[in-house]
Design a protein around this motif. Structure first.
Motif, PDB file in Angstrom:
ATOM      1  N   THR A  83     -23.585  -5.704   4.486  1.00 17.05           N
ATOM      2  CA  THR A  83     -24.189  -6.142   5.732  1.00 17.05           C
ATOM      3  C   THR A  83     -23.309  -5.741   6.955  1.00 17.05           C
ATOM      4  OG1 THR A  83     -24.154  -8.492   4.641  1.00 17.05           O
ATOM      5  CG2 THR A  83     -23.828  -8.284   7.251  1.00 17.05           C
ATOM      6  N   ASP A  84     -23.917  -5.190   7.876  1.00 20.11           N
ATOM      7  CA  ASP A  84     -23.399  -4.554   8.983  1.00 20.11           C
ATOM      8  C   ASP A  84     -23.841  -5.395  10.364  1.00 20.11           C
ATOM      9  OD1 ASP A  84     -22.505  -2.787  10.917  1.00 20.11           O
ATOM     10  OD2 ASP A  84     -23.198  -0.962  10.029  1.00 20.11           O
ATOM     11  N   ASP A 200      -4.623 -17.971 -12.666  1.00 20.86           N
ATOM     12  CA  ASP A 200      -5.949 -18.529 -12.135  1.00 20.86           C
ATOM     13  C   ASP A 200      -5.747 -18.625 -10.550  1.00 20.86           C
ATOM     14  OD1 ASP A 200      -7.198 -18.748 -14.529  1.00 20.86           O
ATOM     15  OD2 ASP A 200      -6.537 -21.030 -14.699  1.00 20.86           O
ATOM     16  N   SER A 201      -4.525 -19.101 -10.273  1.00 21.14           N
ATOM     17  CA  SER A 201      -4.533 -19.295  -8.825  1.00 21.14           C
ATOM     18  C   SER A 201      -4.241 -17.871  -8.060  1.00 21.14           C
ATOM     19  CB  SER A 201      -2.915 -19.964  -8.436  1.00 21.14           C
ATOM     20  OG  SER A 201      -3.008 -21.329  -9.233  1.00 21.14           O
ATOM     21  N   ALA A 202      -3.712 -16.982  -8.523  1.00 20.10           N
ATOM     22  CA  ALA A 202      -3.581 -15.641  -8.042  1.00 20.10           C
ATOM     23  C   ALA A 202      -4.985 -14.839  -8.028  1.00 20.10           C
ATOM     24  CB  ALA A 202      -2.524 -14.675  -8.548  1.00 20.10           C
ATOM     25  N   VAL A 203      -5.834 -14.991  -9.007  1.00 26.61           N
ATOM     26  CA  VAL A 203      -6.972 -14.110  -9.280  1.00 26.61           C
ATOM     27  C   VAL A 203      -8.091 -14.795  -8.189  1.00 26.61           C
ATOM     28  CG1 VAL A 203      -8.856 -13.587 -10.838  1.00 26.61           C
ATOM     29  CG2 VAL A 203      -6.501 -13.362 -11.389  1.00 26.61           C
ATOM     30  N   ILE A 204      -7.967 -16.103  -8.197  1.00 31.70           N
ATOM     31  CA  ILE A 204      -9.239 -16.766  -7.397  1.00 31.70           C
ATOM     32  C   ILE A 204      -9.284 -16.366  -5.960  1.00 31.70           C
ATOM     33  CG2 ILE A 204      -7.930 -18.758  -6.634  1.00 31.70           C
ATOM     34  CD1 ILE A 204     -10.455 -20.153  -7.227  1.00 31.70           C
ATOM     35  N   GLY A 205      -8.215 -16.168  -5.351  1.00 28.51           N
ATOM     36  CA  GLY A 205      -8.300 -15.573  -3.783  1.00 28.51           C
ATOM     37  C   GLY A 205      -8.546 -14.024  -3.848  1.00 28.51           C
ATOM     38  N   VAL A 206      -8.467 -13.333  -4.786  1.00 30.16           N
ATOM     39  CA  VAL A 206      -8.975 -11.719  -4.957  1.00 30.16           C
ATOM     40  C   VAL A 206     -10.344 -11.768  -5.229  1.00 30.16           C
ATOM     41  CG1 VAL A 206      -8.701  -9.577  -6.096  1.00 30.16           C
ATOM     42  CG2 VAL A 206      -6.589 -11.284  -5.598  1.00 30.16           C
ATOM     43  N   LEU A 207     -10.802 -12.472  -5.920  1.00 33.86           N
ATOM     44  CA  LEU A 207     -12.299 -12.566  -6.216  1.00 33.86           C
ATOM     45  C   LEU A 207     -13.233 -12.946  -5.484  1.00 33.86           C
ATOM     46  CD1 LEU A 207     -12.310 -13.886  -9.954  1.00 33.86           C
ATOM     47  CD2 LEU A 207     -12.111 -11.548  -9.192  1.00 33.86           C
ATOM     48  N   PRO A 212     -20.553 -12.791  -3.503  1.00 34.74           N
ATOM     49  CA  PRO A 212     -21.801 -12.329  -2.831  1.00 34.74           C
ATOM     50  C   PRO A 212     -22.308 -13.498  -1.741  1.00 34.74           C
ATOM     51  CG  PRO A 212     -22.835 -13.089  -5.111  1.00 34.74           C
ATOM     52  CD  PRO A 212     -21.322 -13.183  -4.928  1.00 34.74           C
ATOM     53  N   GLY A 213     -21.540 -13.831  -1.074  1.00 39.15           N
ATOM     54  CA  GLY A 213     -21.829 -15.149   0.062  1.00 39.15           C
ATOM     55  C   GLY A 213     -22.914 -14.751   0.839  1.00 39.15           C
ATOM     56  N   VAL A 214     -22.891 -13.715   1.576  1.00 38.66           N
ATOM     57  CA  VAL A 214     -23.993 -13.319   2.324  1.00 38.66           C
ATOM     58  C   VAL A 214     -25.450 -13.381   1.729  1.00 38.66           C
ATOM     59  CG1 VAL A 214     -24.827 -11.547   4.129  1.00 38.66           C
ATOM     60  CG2 VAL A 214     -22.475 -12.168   4.029  1.00 38.66           C
ATOM     61  N   SER A 215     -25.475 -12.632   0.744  1.00 41.88           N
ATOM     62  CA  SER A 215     -26.784 -12.494  -0.056  1.00 41.88           C
ATOM     63  C   SER A 215     -27.182 -13.967  -0.186  1.00 41.88           C
ATOM     64  CB  SER A 215     -26.725 -11.761  -1.260  1.00 41.88           C
ATOM     65  OG  SER A 215     -26.449 -10.356  -1.020  1.00 41.88           O
ATOM     66  N   PHE A 216     -26.372 -14.859  -0.935  1.00 41.78           N
ATOM     67  CA  PHE A 216     -26.740 -16.215  -1.128  1.00 41.78           C
ATOM     68  C   PHE A 216     -27.258 -16.865  -0.170  1.00 41.78           C
ATOM     69  CE2 PHE A 216     -25.566 -20.724  -1.993  1.00 41.78           C
ATOM     70  CZ  PHE A 216     -26.391 -20.811  -3.143  1.00 41.78           C
ATOM     71  N   TYR A 237     -30.210 -11.249  -6.787  1.00 40.30           N
ATOM     72  CA  TYR A 237     -29.084 -10.334  -6.479  1.00 40.30           C
ATOM     73  C   TYR A 237     -27.550 -10.958  -6.647  1.00 40.30           C
ATOM     74  CZ  TYR A 237     -26.224  -7.034  -4.141  1.00 40.30           C
ATOM     75  OH  TYR A 237     -25.050  -6.268  -3.772  1.00 40.30           O
ATOM     76  N   ALA A 238     -27.707 -12.287  -5.822  1.00 41.53           N
ATOM     77  CA  ALA A 238     -26.395 -12.908  -6.007  1.00 41.53           C
ATOM     78  C   ALA A 238     -25.996 -13.255  -7.109  1.00 41.53           C
ATOM     79  CB  ALA A 238     -26.119 -14.177  -4.914  1.00 41.53           C
ATOM     80  N   LEU A 239     -26.962 -14.044  -7.945  1.00 37.37           N
ATOM     81  CA  LEU A 239     -26.661 -14.600  -9.234  1.00 37.37           C
ATOM     82  C   LEU A 239     -26.011 -13.372 -10.168  1.00 37.37           C
ATOM     83  CD1 LEU A 239     -26.848 -16.795 -11.439  1.00 37.37           C
ATOM     84  CD2 LEU A 239     -29.068 -16.018 -11.812  1.00 37.37           C
ATOM     85  N   MET A 240     -26.805 -12.230 -10.185  1.00 38.93           N
ATOM     86  CA  MET A 240     -26.410 -10.857 -10.838  1.00 38.93           C
ATOM     87  C   MET A 240     -25.013 -10.589 -10.813  1.00 38.93           C
ATOM     88  SD  MET A 240     -28.607 -10.566 -13.326  1.00 38.93           S
ATOM     89  CE  MET A 240     -27.875  -8.935 -13.617  1.00 38.93           C
ATOM     90  N   THR A 241     -24.752 -10.703  -9.220  1.00 38.76           N
ATOM     91  CA  THR A 241     -23.383 -10.449  -9.041  1.00 38.76           C
ATOM     92  C   THR A 241     -22.215 -11.144  -9.239  1.00 38.76           C
ATOM     93  OG1 THR A 241     -24.096  -9.258  -6.894  1.00 38.76           O
ATOM     94  CG2 THR A 241     -21.933  -9.797  -6.964  1.00 38.76           C
TER      95      THR A 241
END
Length: 263
Positions: A83-84, A200-207, A212-216, A237-241
């Motif tokens: 997205t741009d 879990d706590s540290a990884v969830i913010g990174v992920l 793919p919020g914009v595509s969804f 596309y969002a599901l596959m991501t």
């Protein structure tokens, strides 16, 4: 005959401007309804009476004066990309000025051509923004200061990795798999070094950097606008991501378990 050639030349010029505007919008992440509306407004403003426009998430199809001597058509394949919003704003402004008669076709085409290669933020700025974004998401999820700090550094590293894979034209899905696995392994390395953090706590913010919020969101908007094909494309596309991210994270956790690391 000469008049017919002049009409065809003019139609092709109008077609080039309208389709280029639509292509830039679609490539920049605009919803299908906006793209189709922009193309149609340009054609109407240029006094084209007979036209057909069909836009989906990955393509544009346009015909002008189909049953007349000046008929012409255009097809554009537009792969789903990042997205741009800056490009969307610029193209919208150009199309408005063209429809209001404030600029001509040649000027509009020249300005749209310039939008093909937008000035991107520096790599360092993109990495820094991603790092602060991951830290912010980690904080919003209720994590402790140390978890947020780890998310800052891992998020910056993940953005650097994504920029690298993008420059090498690596598949987006493969990048998400490797990025998800890498995030888990790097956080696990911090835990192995003795940092009192929760994986879990540290990884969830990174992920959140990969989600793919914009595509969804675009897919949902397309469905509500009755663009079922385009909506389905974006949602798939969002599901596959999302599946790719899950595969990467799962692979990282399985690897940690296999070597007996702490979770």
């Amino acid at each position: 005959m000469l008049e017919g050639n002049c009409v065809k030349v003019r139609n092709k010029k109008i077609m080039s401007v309208a389709v280029l505007a639509g292509e830039l919008l679609l490539k920049s992440g605009a919803e299908v309804a906006r793209v189709q509306d922009t193309i149609e407004r340009i054609l109407i403003a240029m006094k084209i009476e007979d036209w057909n426009v069909f836009v989906i998430s990955t393509g544009i199809f346009v015909t002008l004066d189909e049953m007349k001597p000046g008929s012409c058509s255009a097809v554009r394949h537009v792969p789903i990309s990042a997205t741009d919003l800056n490009t969307i704003v610029k193209v919208n402004q150009i199309s408005r000025e063209l429809c209001e008669g404030k600029c001509g076709l040649d000027d509009a085409f020249r300005r749209l051509e310039l939008c093909k290669n937008p000035q991107r933020p520096s790599e360092a700025l993109q990495i820094l923004a991603a790092a602060f974004g991951c830290m912010g998401f980690s904080y919003l999820f209720g994590n402790q200061f140390l978890d947020c700090l780890i998310a800052f550094f891992v998020g910056g590293g993940l953005q650097k990795f994504m920029l690298f894979t993008s420059s090498k034209n690596l598949s987006g899905f493969l990048s998400d798999i490797l990025g998800g696995a890498g995030a888990v392994l790097v956080v696990e390395a911090f835990i192995a070094l003795g940092f009192p953090i929760n994986l879990d706590s540290a990884v969830i913010g990174v992920l959140m950097l990969l989600v793919p919020g914009v595509s969804f969101t675009t897919g949902i908007r397309d469905l509500f606008a009755s663009d079922y094909l385009s909506g389905s494309i974006h949602l798939i596309y969002a599901l596959m991501t999302a599946v790719s991210i899950a595969i990467g994270v799962g692979a990282g956790i399985l690897f940690i378990q296999a070597i007996g690391g702490p979770l």
